[in-house]
Design an enzyme around this catalytic site. Structure first.
Site, PDB file in Angstrom:
ATOM      1  N   ASP A  98       0.848  -1.197   0.000  1.00 49.19           N
ATOM      2  CA  ASP A  98       0.000   0.000   0.000  1.00 49.19           C
ATOM      3  C   ASP A  98       0.886   1.251   0.000  1.00 49.19           C
ATOM      4  O   ASP A  98       1.810   1.357   0.814  1.00 49.19           O
ATOM      5  CB  ASP A  98      -0.851  -0.053   1.280  1.00 49.19           C
ATOM      6  CG  ASP A  98      -1.946   0.982   1.306  1.00 49.19           C
ATOM      7  OD1 ASP A  98      -2.416   1.377   0.227  1.00 49.19           O
ATOM      8  OD2 ASP A  98      -2.345   1.387   2.425  1.00 49.19           O
ATOM      9  N   HIS A 194      -7.524  10.099   3.977  1.00 50.57           N
ATOM     10  CA  HIS A 194      -6.983   9.148   4.947  1.00 50.57           C
ATOM     11  C   HIS A 194      -7.216   9.607   6.393  1.00 50.57           C
ATOM     12  O   HIS A 194      -7.322  10.797   6.657  1.00 50.57           O
ATOM     13  CB  HIS A 194      -5.483   8.965   4.704  1.00 50.57           C
ATOM     14  CG  HIS A 194      -5.190   8.250   3.427  1.00 50.57           C
ATOM     15  ND1 HIS A 194      -4.620   8.858   2.333  1.00 50.57           N
ATOM     16  CD2 HIS A 194      -5.428   6.964   3.050  1.00 50.57           C
ATOM     17  CE1 HIS A 194      -4.497   7.987   1.355  1.00 50.57           C
ATOM     18  NE2 HIS A 194      -4.982   6.825   1.756  1.00 50.57           N
ATOM     19  N   ASN A 280     -10.102   0.498   0.155  1.00 49.36           N
ATOM     20  CA  ASN A 280      -9.069   0.449   1.201  1.00 49.36           C
ATOM     21  C   ASN A 280      -9.596   0.928   2.547  1.00 49.36           C
ATOM     22  O   ASN A 280     -10.121   2.044   2.656  1.00 49.36           O
ATOM     23  CB  ASN A 280      -7.915   1.370   0.816  1.00 49.36           C
ATOM     24  CG  ASN A 280      -7.064   0.806  -0.302  1.00 49.36           C
ATOM     25  OD1 ASN A 280      -7.464  -0.111  -0.994  1.00 49.36           O
ATOM     26  ND2 ASN A 280      -5.882   1.364  -0.463  1.00 49.36           N
TER      27      ASN A 280
HETATM   28  P1  13P Z   1      -8.644   5.015   5.870  1.00 49.21           P
HETATM   29  O1  13P Z   1      -7.698   5.891   6.641  1.00 49.21           O
HETATM   30  O2  13P Z   1      -9.889   5.740   5.528  1.00 49.21           O
HETATM   31  O3  13P Z   1      -8.910   3.718   6.528  1.00 49.21           O
HETATM   32  O4  13P Z   1      -7.923   4.684   4.462  1.00 49.21           O
HETATM   33  C1  13P Z   1      -6.995   3.641   4.377  1.00 49.21           C
HETATM   34  C2  13P Z   1      -6.268   3.615   3.084  1.00 49.21           C
HETATM   35  O5  13P Z   1      -6.604   4.290   2.125  1.00 49.21           O
HETATM   36  C3  13P Z   1      -5.133   2.708   2.983  1.00 49.21           C
HETATM   37  O6  13P Z   1      -4.459   2.860   1.772  1.00 49.21           O
HETATM   38  O1  G3H Z   2      -3.321   4.926   3.583  1.00 49.96           O
HETATM   39  C1  G3H Z   2      -2.518   4.637   4.454  1.00 49.96           C
HETATM   40  C2  G3H Z   2      -2.725   3.521   5.380  1.00 49.96           C
HETATM   41  O2  G3H Z   2      -3.720   3.816   6.302  1.00 49.96           O
HETATM   42  C3  G3H Z   2      -1.426   3.134   6.014  1.00 49.96           C
HETATM   43  O3  G3H Z   2      -1.073   4.034   6.989  1.00 49.96           O
HETATM   44  O4  G3H Z   2       1.323   4.594   6.509  1.00 49.96           O
HETATM   45  O5  G3H Z   2       0.332   4.847   8.821  1.00 49.96           O
HETATM   46  O6  G3H Z   2       0.759   2.571   7.886  1.00 49.96           O
HETATM   47  P1  G3H Z   2       0.442   4.014   7.590  1.00 49.96           P
HETATM   48 ZN    ZN Z   3      -4.549   4.905   1.018  1.00 46.88          ZN
END
Ligand code: 13P
Ligand code: G3H
Ligand code: ZN
Length: 335
Positions: A98, A194, A280
């Site tokens: 991701d 996010h 996601n």
């Molecule tokens: P959320 O923060 O809304 O859960 O989104 C997660 C995400 O896009 C991970 O790539």
């Molecule tokens: O979109 C991002 C995901 O929620 C991952 O978050 O980079 O804090 O692990 P992180």
């Molecule tokens: Zn994301």
């Protein structure tokens, strides 16, 4: 080089293709630790849903990339044993990077058995985004590894990117981006973001119960995108709904989460009716886990065995993932 196929993972593009044709979205759930992974697998086996297990750069760093890789690699074995014990079918699972932010990170993940990677160069100028995304595609495709690119910027905070503002995807750019890069799927920005604070209260209206209702997603942009790249696989990031119940529990037990507003589930259900075939979700898991841990520790101050509070946290996660699969993404029963 470890191939994702040898680890028992499936091809992400094919998995998403089935979702696109079947009118559902594959859940893409992030994990950093064992309890989260167990909860995702349990919920998806019990609801018989395909699933994409997502590891971010930050998750890799937090959990140690080698340790997390083995946990990820063991996921298929875990799923098989669980399915057998419950007398259920095995489910299709993919392992995905991701928000990969460099070519080197994507290569490292591909070499350690990921079925797909996201190269998120969305904060770069268009031509640089194209160049980096294409470079990753050129490396990934000979191994049959799927690549997700992104156009447009989501507001919110992640470990690697912080954006105050949303930059919606420009539909007029998508065709050229897809053609020049050869990507398999495209993450777009239509108003999700996010984290747990997706909207400011002043952007919202109140319903008759006083509940803040955020502005709707920009389905007009999604429609324009689909006109220009019909049948193309679209990904929706930032899709947590930030459940009021979880926020209430967190705050009741000592938390101070303010202005937490997410994407209403009806908006996600609507998005799935378009070409959105990967959704996601990370923050909702973080919230439910925190709520359960806070509650347990306040109610049982004598406990110090992590299993005592991580057990209920894992149960809360299982319930949440099952709910998403069954009632929001329509992925339950689609193995
Ligand atoms: P959320 O923060 O809304 O859960 O989104 C997660 C995400 O896009 C991970 O790539
Ligand atoms: O979109 C991002 C995901 O929620 C991952 O978050 O980079 O804090 O692990 P992180
Ligand atoms: Zn994301």
């Amino acid at each position: 080089m470890v191939s994702y196929k040898d680890l028992g993972f499936v091809n992400t593009r094919e998995m998403m293709g089935k979702a696109l044709n079947g009118g559902y979205a594959v859940p893409a759930y992030n994990f950093n630790n064992m309890e989260q992974l167990q909860a995702i697998i349990t919920a998806c086996v019990e609801t018989q849903s395909p699933v994409i297990l997502q590891i971010s750069k930050g998750a890799r760093k937090y959990a140690n990339q080698t340790l997390l890789r083995y946990l990820g690699q063991g996921a298929v074995e875990m799923m098989k044993v669980m399915a057998k014990e419950k007398g259920l079918k095995e489910i299709p699972m993919a392992l995905h990077l991701d928000h990969g932010d460099s070519y080197e990170l994507c290569v490292s993940c591909i070499e350690s058995g990921f079925s797909s990677v996201m190269i998120d160069a969305s904060s770069l100028p268009f031509d640089e985004n194209v160049a980096l995304t294409k470079k990753v595609v050129d490396y990934a495709h000979p191994y049959d590894v799927t690549v997700e690119g992104e156009l447009g910027v989501l507001a919110g905070i992640e470990e690697h990117v912080k954006s105050e503002e949303t930059h919606y995807t420009k539909p007029e750019e998508v065709e050229e981006f897809v053609k020049r890069t050869g990507v398999d799927s495209l993450a777009i920005s239509i108003g999700t973001s996010h984290g747990a604070n997706k909207f400011k209260p002043e952007q919202c209206t109140r319903n008759e119960d006083g509940v803040l209702i955020p502005p709707p997603l920009r389905f007009d942009i999604l429609e324009e995108v689909e006109k220009r790249i019909p049948g193309f696989q679209i990904v929706l990031h930032g899709s947590s709904s930030v459940p009021r119940e979880a926020i209430k529990t967190i705050n009741e037990y000592g938390g101070t989460l303010k202005d937490s507003i997410g994407i209403p589930e009806e908006q996600l259900q609507k998005a799935v009716k378009y070409n959105v075939c990967k959704v996601n979700i990370d923050s909702d898991g973080r919230l439910w886990m925190t709520a359960a841990v806070r509650k347990h520790l306040v109610e049982h101050p004598e406990d110090f065995d992590p299993r005592k509070y991580l057990g209920p946290a894992r149960e809360a996660l299982i319930n949440m993932y099952k709910h998403k699969n069954e009632n929001v993404l329509n992925s339950a029963g689609k193995t």
